[in-house]
Structures are given as C-alpha cells and as structure tokens.
Design a protein around this motif. Structure first.
Motif, short mmCIF file in Angstrom:
data_model
loop_
_atom_site.label_atom_id
_atom_site.label_comp_id
_atom_site.label_asym_id
_atom_site.label_seq_id
_atom_site.Cartn_x
_atom_site.Cartn_y
_atom_site.Cartn_z
N THR A 41 52.98 101.74 8.86
CA THR A 41 53.21 103.05 8.24
C THR A 41 53.17 102.92 6.72
O THR A 41 53.21 101.83 6.17
N GLY A 42 53.10 104.06 6.05
CA GLY A 42 53.14 104.07 4.60
C GLY A 42 51.87 103.58 3.93
O GLY A 42 51.88 103.18 2.78
N THR A 43 50.76 103.61 4.66
CA THR A 43 49.48 103.20 4.07
C THR A 43 48.87 104.40 3.33
O THR A 43 49.29 105.54 3.53
N SER A 46 47.95 107.23 5.74
CA SER A 46 48.84 107.43 6.88
C SER A 46 48.77 108.84 7.44
O SER A 46 48.93 109.06 8.65
N HIS A 47 48.55 109.80 6.55
CA HIS A 47 48.53 111.20 6.99
C HIS A 47 47.38 111.50 7.94
O HIS A 47 47.37 112.53 8.63
N TYR A 49 46.56 109.58 10.53
CA TYR A 49 46.72 108.90 11.81
C TYR A 49 47.84 109.51 12.65
O TYR A 49 48.82 110.03 12.12
N GLY A 52 51.39 108.84 11.89
CA GLY A 52 51.40 108.21 10.58
C GLY A 52 51.28 106.70 10.64
O GLY A 52 51.60 106.02 9.65
N ILE A 53 50.84 106.17 11.78
CA ILE A 53 50.77 104.71 11.97
C ILE A 53 49.32 104.25 11.96
O ILE A 53 48.50 104.72 12.76
N HIS A 54 49.01 103.33 11.08
CA HIS A 54 47.70 102.67 11.09
C HIS A 54 47.82 101.48 12.02
O HIS A 54 48.55 100.52 11.72
N ARG A 55 47.12 101.51 13.15
CA ARG A 55 47.35 100.56 14.24
C ARG A 55 46.51 99.28 14.14
O ARG A 55 46.44 98.51 15.10
#
Length: 218
Positions: A41-43, A46-47, A49, A52-55
């Motif tokens: 998160t917080g990449t 993020s908005h 995904y 908000g998680i880039h997996r």
C-alpha cells in the motif's frame, strides 16, 4: 555390490553437475534493476488498485525487453481482466508467479517452462497501465489472495543466463537415473528437489549419470 571408487564419481555427478536445490529462482529480467513501484500500500498509483494494494512489483525496462521465468513449472490460466497479455506459472513448491502487461507471450496454459527460459516481452497491455513495464507477482498459494512481496525473493537471485534451463521432462529423466543408482547402491531414497545445473547443460549431467551407472556395471 558397491564397486571401489564409485563414491567419488557419484559425488562428482551429484555435486558438480546437478546441485540439488528446492526450486531455484532467478531474476525475471536479463539485467538486474531496482523496482519502479514496490509491493503493498501507499505506492504512487495505489488509487488505481483494488483496495489500494499493489500486489506485485514493477520494473520499467523498454518495451520489447525479454521477460524470463523466475522458476520452472507449468503455465496456467489466470482469470483476470486487468493484466493484458500475461504468463502465469504454477511451480512445484505450490507457489505461482504472474508476469503481466506483456507485449507478447511465448507460452500458453499447459506448457512446461524451465527457470530462466524467455516467456515473453515487456509491453503496455491491460488496464490500468502506467507505460511499458513488467508487473511481477508471487503467490504463496494458487490464488491471488496469497500474494507476497516478491522483492526479497528475487533481488539477489541469479540472472536468467546464470540458471541452466531444465524442463520437467529433463528433470524426470535424470531423477529416474538417480533412482536407479540408489537402488544399485541399496541405500534409502531421500527424494530429490528441483535441480539447478551449475554452469553446464542438463545433457552433460545426464551423461555423467550414465557414466556412473556404467561403472556400477548396470
């Protein structure tokens, strides 16, 4: 019957040419580079995904750059819509890897692939995309919910050219010969992990095992 001098030959075959390892991993690109977007998160994007998680992790080499399998396994289907052209691989450990946004893919579901084999090229397909890049995911299970941070697992892994390619078929042929040697020596079979051939081809390792069997008088 154990023949004098067979132990050094067997040790040579098993250590120099076939270094047993539990599914060796390699870097998915030919040149090592840092991530352009990290996992979690917080990449910066993020908005874009779900949750908000880039997996996975992103690398941004030029479009058309070759992409390589990080470990051997069988290509499988991934039922997503965002990934564009992709390759997904199920590994013998139960883990999976996903290579997304490719411009082209060289393998299809059901195909066997070896660690370090070229599987496609970097592209800009799918949605959302932020320009040409490789999106690389690792899952600890068979579903995307089990995604983990890939970076600790691959940042120091060998480059594709440093990992000899060995398909499941080649692996099975060599382990059949190892089983035969174990039976001739009448010692317990401890099982074998996925082999990584150190600097030589699988054919070279295979020939060494033939020589060991011949010395045993089989």
């Amino acid at each position: 019957m154990l023949i004098a001098g067979i132990a050094p030959l067997l040790a040579e075959a098993l250590s120099a040419d076939v270094a047993m390892a539990n599914e060796p991993w390699c870097f998915p690109l030919a040149a090592r580079r840092g991530v352009s977007q990290r996992w979690g998160t917080g990449t910066p994007y993020s908005h874009l995904y779900d949750g908000g998680i880039h997996r996975g992790v992103d690398f941004n080499p030029p479009s058309g750059t070759p992409v390589y399998a990080a470990a051997g396994g069988t290509c499988v289907t991934y039922n997503g819509t965002w990934q564009g052209t992709y390759v997904a691989i199920a590994h013998s450990s139960g883990w999976r890897t996903l290579y997304a946004h490719l411009s082209s893919a060289s393998f299809r579901p059901g195909d066997s692939v070896a660690a370090g084999q070229m599987i496609g090229r970097v592209g800009n397909t799918g949605n959302p995309t932020t320009g040409p890049h490789l999106h690389f995911e690792m899952w600890a299970g068979s579903t995307r919910d089990s995604h983990i941070d890939p970076w600790p697992h691959i940042q120091n892994a060998p480059l594709p050219g440093e990992v000899a390619t060995m398909t499941p078929e080649q692996f099975n042929a060599i382990t059949t010969k190892l089983d035969h040697i174990v039976n001739l020596l009448q010692v317990p079979n401890q099982g074998y992990g996925w082999p990584q051939v150190a600097g030589q081809s699988s054919q070279s390792a295979d020939a060494k095992l033939d020589r060991v069997i011949s010395k045993l008088g089989a």
